[in-house]
Scaffold this motif. Sequence first.
Motif, PDB file in Angstrom:
ATOM      1  N   THR A 676       0.855  -1.180   0.000  1.00  0.00           N
ATOM      2  CA  THR A 676       0.000   0.000   0.000  1.00  0.00           C
ATOM      3  C   THR A 676       0.894   1.234   0.000  1.00  0.00           C
ATOM      4  OG1 THR A 676      -1.719  -1.159   1.234  1.00  0.00           O
ATOM      5  CG2 THR A 676      -1.821   1.247   1.195  1.00  0.00           C
ATOM      6  N   LEU A 677       0.631   2.174  -0.918  1.00  0.00           N
ATOM      7  CA  LEU A 677       1.409   3.412  -1.044  1.00  0.00           C
ATOM      8  C   LEU A 677       0.514   4.595  -0.698  1.00  0.00           C
ATOM      9  CD1 LEU A 677       3.032   2.580  -4.511  1.00  0.00           C
ATOM     10  CD2 LEU A 677       3.983   2.108  -2.242  1.00  0.00           C
ATOM     11  N   LYS A 678       1.059   5.515   0.114  1.00  0.00           N
ATOM     12  CA  LYS A 678       0.311   6.717   0.446  1.00  0.00           C
ATOM     13  C   LYS A 678       1.293   7.791   0.918  1.00  0.00           C
ATOM     14  CE  LYS A 678      -0.800   5.105   5.128  1.00  0.00           C
ATOM     15  NZ  LYS A 678      -1.927   4.849   6.058  1.00  0.00           N
ATOM     16  N   PRO A 679       0.848   9.064   0.951  1.00  0.00           N
ATOM     17  CA  PRO A 679       1.770  10.138   1.362  1.00  0.00           C
ATOM     18  C   PRO A 679       2.069  10.057   2.866  1.00  0.00           C
ATOM     19  CG  PRO A 679      -0.439  11.000   0.985  1.00  0.00           C
ATOM     20  CD  PRO A 679      -0.464   9.586   0.535  1.00  0.00           C
ATOM     21  N   THR A 680       3.275  10.566   3.240  1.00  0.00           N
ATOM     22  CA  THR A 680       3.679  10.556   4.652  1.00  0.00           C
ATOM     23  C   THR A 680       3.131  11.755   5.401  1.00  0.00           C
ATOM     24  OG1 THR A 680       5.714  11.757   4.123  1.00  0.00           O
ATOM     25  CG2 THR A 680       5.795   9.333   4.076  1.00  0.00           C
ATOM     26  N   GLY A 681       2.647  12.758   4.710  1.00  0.00           N
ATOM     27  CA  GLY A 681       2.179  13.979   5.370  1.00  0.00           C
ATOM     28  C   GLY A 681       3.199  15.084   5.313  1.00  0.00           C
ATOM     29  N   ALA A 682       4.431  14.761   4.928  1.00  0.00           N
ATOM     30  CA  ALA A 682       5.462  15.792   4.825  1.00  0.00           C
ATOM     31  C   ALA A 682       5.157  16.706   3.647  1.00  0.00           C
ATOM     32  CB  ALA A 682       6.835  15.152   4.660  1.00  0.00           C
ATOM     33  N   ALA A 683       5.454  17.979   3.794  1.00  0.00           N
ATOM     34  CA  ALA A 683       5.235  18.956   2.727  1.00  0.00           C
ATOM     35  C   ALA A 683       6.586  19.282   2.083  1.00  0.00           C
ATOM     36  CB  ALA A 683       4.597  20.215   3.292  1.00  0.00           C
ATOM     37  N   PRO A 684       6.618  19.596   0.811  1.00  0.00           N
ATOM     38  CA  PRO A 684       5.456  19.698  -0.086  1.00  0.00           C
ATOM     39  C   PRO A 684       5.115  18.331  -0.691  1.00  0.00           C
ATOM     40  CG  PRO A 684       7.431  20.383  -1.252  1.00  0.00           C
ATOM     41  CD  PRO A 684       7.875  20.052   0.153  1.00  0.00           C
ATOM     42  N   ARG A 685       3.953  18.235  -1.277  1.00  0.00           N
ATOM     43  CA  ARG A 685       3.528  17.003  -1.944  1.00  0.00           C
ATOM     44  C   ARG A 685       4.362  16.786  -3.215  1.00  0.00           C
ATOM     45  NH1 ARG A 685      -1.027  14.288   0.597  1.00  0.00           N
ATOM     46  NH2 ARG A 685      -1.496  15.632   2.351  1.00  0.00           N
ATOM     47  N   HIS A 686       4.741  15.497  -3.461  1.00  0.00           N
ATOM     48  CA  HIS A 686       5.574  15.185  -4.624  1.00  0.00           C
ATOM     49  C   HIS A 686       4.708  15.039  -5.872  1.00  0.00           C
ATOM     50  CE1 HIS A 686       8.984  13.574  -6.844  1.00  0.00           C
ATOM     51  NE2 HIS A 686       8.165  12.635  -7.314  1.00  0.00           N
ATOM     52  N   ARG A 687       5.231  15.535  -6.991  1.00  0.00           N
ATOM     53  CA  ARG A 687       4.579  15.387  -8.282  1.00  0.00           C
ATOM     54  C   ARG A 687       5.585  14.800  -9.276  1.00  0.00           C
ATOM     55  NH1 ARG A 687      -0.211  18.365  -8.838  1.00  0.00           N
ATOM     56  NH2 ARG A 687      -0.679  19.673  -7.039  1.00  0.00           N
ATOM     57  N   GLY A 688       5.037  14.077 -10.288  1.00  0.00           N
ATOM     58  CA  GLY A 688       5.903  13.456 -11.293  1.00  0.00           C
ATOM     59  C   GLY A 688       5.818  11.939 -11.241  1.00  0.00           C
ATOM     60  N   ARG A 689       6.754  11.265 -11.897  1.00  0.00           N
ATOM     61  CA  ARG A 689       6.739   9.812 -11.942  1.00  0.00           C
ATOM     62  C   ARG A 689       7.669   9.251 -10.881  1.00  0.00           C
ATOM     63  NH1 ARG A 689       9.131   6.245 -16.830  1.00  0.00           N
ATOM     64  NH2 ARG A 689      11.043   7.090 -15.905  1.00  0.00           N
ATOM     65  N   ALA A 690       7.169   8.234 -10.185  1.00  0.00           N
ATOM     66  CA  ALA A 690       7.972   7.567  -9.166  1.00  0.00           C
ATOM     67  C   ALA A 690       8.053   6.085  -9.518  1.00  0.00           C
ATOM     68  CB  ALA A 690       7.347   7.751  -7.789  1.00  0.00           C
ATOM     69  N   GLU A 691       9.259   5.483  -9.337  1.00  0.00           N
ATOM     70  CA  GLU A 691       9.471   4.081  -9.651  1.00  0.00           C
ATOM     71  C   GLU A 691       9.715   3.297  -8.376  1.00  0.00           C
ATOM     72  OE1 GLU A 691      12.646   3.806 -12.414  1.00  0.00           O
ATOM     73  OE2 GLU A 691      11.492   4.612 -14.099  1.00  0.00           O
ATOM     74  N   LEU A 692       8.886   2.268  -8.165  1.00  0.00           N
ATOM     75  CA  LEU A 692       8.999   1.414  -6.991  1.00  0.00           C
ATOM     76  C   LEU A 692       9.617   0.089  -7.424  1.00  0.00           C
ATOM     77  CD1 LEU A 692       8.187   1.163  -3.937  1.00  0.00           C
ATOM     78  CD2 LEU A 692       6.177  -0.085  -4.766  1.00  0.00           C
ATOM     79  N   VAL A 693      10.726  -0.310  -6.828  1.00  0.00           N
ATOM     80  CA  VAL A 693      11.428  -1.548  -7.175  1.00  0.00           C
ATOM     81  C   VAL A 693      10.996  -2.630  -6.192  1.00  0.00           C
ATOM     82  CG1 VAL A 693      13.652  -2.664  -7.496  1.00  0.00           C
ATOM     83  CG2 VAL A 693      13.367  -0.237  -8.083  1.00  0.00           C
ATOM     84  N   VAL A 694      10.416  -3.694  -6.735  1.00  0.00           N
ATOM     85  CA  VAL A 694       9.972  -4.843  -5.934  1.00  0.00           C
ATOM     86  C   VAL A 694      10.915  -5.998  -6.239  1.00  0.00           C
ATOM     87  CG1 VAL A 694       8.055  -6.365  -5.386  1.00  0.00           C
ATOM     88  CG2 VAL A 694       7.604  -4.011  -6.094  1.00  0.00           C
TER      89      VAL A 694
END
Length: 719
Positions: A676-694
């Motif tokens: 499950t992926l969700k924001p941590t609450g830290a500012a500012p909010r990230h925008r763009g593409r993120a790659e998660l390596v499994v």
Amino acid sequence: MSWWLAAGCFVAFLGVALDKAVAGHTSCGCFGRVVVPPWYTVAFDAAAILLLALCAAGVSVGPSVAGRRWRVAALAVTGLGLSVGLAGAFRSAPRSFGGEQVLAEGETIRLSPDEWLGHSFPLAQYIDGGDRLTSGEWVVMFYHADCPKCQSALPLYVGLARQLADASSRTRVALVEMPPFTERETRPAGRDAAFFQARLSARHRWVLNPPLFLLLKDGIVTKATNSPAVLLQEVGTVIALSDEAIDSPRLFPDYRRIRREAFLKEIACGPLALIAVFDALGVPVTPAEADQLIGEAGNEGIDLLRLKQLAEARGLHTLGVEVSPDKLKRMGHKAIVRLNKVGFAAVTGFVPDGVLVSQPLRAPGAVPESVFERMFGQEGVALLVSRTPLDRSELGLGPDETAGGGKQGPRIRLSRSLVTAGRIHLSNWQAELTITNDGTAPLVINEIEADCRCFSAAADAKEIPPGGSTKLRVRGTETRLGSFTYSLTLRTNQLPTGTVTVPVRGYLEQPVGFETPALQLRDRLPNRPVACEVGLDIPPTLRPEQLRVEVPAGAPLTADVRPTAAGRHALVVRSAGVPTVGWHRWQIKVFADKAEQKLASSFHLAVEVMPEIDLSVPSAHVPDSELDREWSRKVVAKVHTGVAAAGGWNVAWRDPKLHDVLAIQQAGGGDTLSITLKPTGAAPRHRGRAELVVETAGVQRVFHLYLGDAAFGAEGTRE
């Protein structure tokens, strides 16, 4: 008023349903795509009318005069409906059809296919383009567009058509739609298409239980069945599956059987006709003797002279004649005849309106005299075979009807009655025969004319002295699979006529036959070795080491022909591994010679490559409207069964900085992990593409998370 309207509607419904039932429709059409047999609807409508008659709403149905009147009126409505329907039924009562009657437009005709066996196909004139079905070998399917059984049989039937088109088979396939037609316009396929598509005339009403399958041979019905399984068995096909799981069955012919039967029909038809005559005369032939007789054909076929010698070796008497069909029938003897100028068949008896003919691989059947004359010719060649001596004078034969005649002047004699290229596997072919002068004067060959530009012929010598011989050499190029028939015309100084026509015959087939012409290998991992093999049918005229195997340029494959433990040969295909995920398809060709460029047998291989780690979704997107709120995305990762057991999962962002703004929560373990992926609450909010390596068990997969609509700007279409 409502009662009368309801009664009137059901009377109309009853008439329509009864009309459709009598016409043989499979569905009444009342409920759209839901198939309801029209006789069920007839029963329902009749029951509804009777119920309306028994309980007329809002009307007293007691013993009063008014009640009795209502009952009489209701029963009259019912009787009216039944009488209208029955009148229509009697008016359109179907009658059987044998092909000779004249049909009136709109007439209802009941088709009885079992009565057509051994007779001419009666519906050819009522099918658009149906004249094509009067010659050659055909498998014909009649179907209704609204028939569920037809719809389930159509895929198998079309598969059969395409496979027979690719195989060495002369059998062609026809699809005939029966009225009422679909909205889609049906157009007959071209002559080179996999199957011929047509429609039965809509000017008549046809009563038939579809689907119906017919086998036709030169316009004669040899088999009629409603079972696709019986059809497949009749034409020698099987449902072939690879040992891998396949979503749906693929229809493949039994290639070895088809190639063997094609060889017997095209090359060994002479020995098969001789065996049929032996059987008709009560001369026993063991399986070993039958194989020996078939072996006499070799790969070039056999002529009447050799058949005469083989028959006389069994103690029988023979006589070669050139007679009309009517005279052959009056003689009444068993015979080997030449049909269509090149092929042999056995005449095993005669019936009042036809001839009993046994063609290769078929039981004797009655052929109408008109059909037999078309195949045999007005004057045809036959070899009479009998247990008792044959006397020409007793048979009413004159000197011109026998093969001999006087030998004064030049006299041409051919070593074979036809030029045979035999069974070939190269586009370029050659053949020869010997020309002998049996006369008393020199024989001069003035001209040799071929009826096709695809081959040429020349004699070693143009003038042959008495008793001398020369070779006639023929060379040609053939590109279409199957049998081919041409003719040569020799113009000489022989009297009274110096023209001799010599048939030219051959049979071109693919170099090898595959047990299955295509194979699917599913659920393979990237960069893992792949290997498969498929059995080959190699004709005796080819050597395994002579074959050339060609794989597509750039394909990560190797392929060659190797012997198997069973003493046969197989095409072995190997690959060190396919790196990319998805379906990969290749066509591997086998040629009969290193110099051959045109004629090849094709084997199709499809490999499905699966990722080591399967993700429930490969990517996810969080739109701008959600970025400023709390959001979450879930993905499930599962390790492939072909990967060693997972010792643990490692999930991380490729960019370490994202760990501060995007949280990763894991649940489960072992072979399956929920992320499950969700924001941590830290500012500012990230925008763009993120790659998660499994990652697990030494393999990894990348999951893409698109944050904001602008994240797709540089990436193109969403995954």
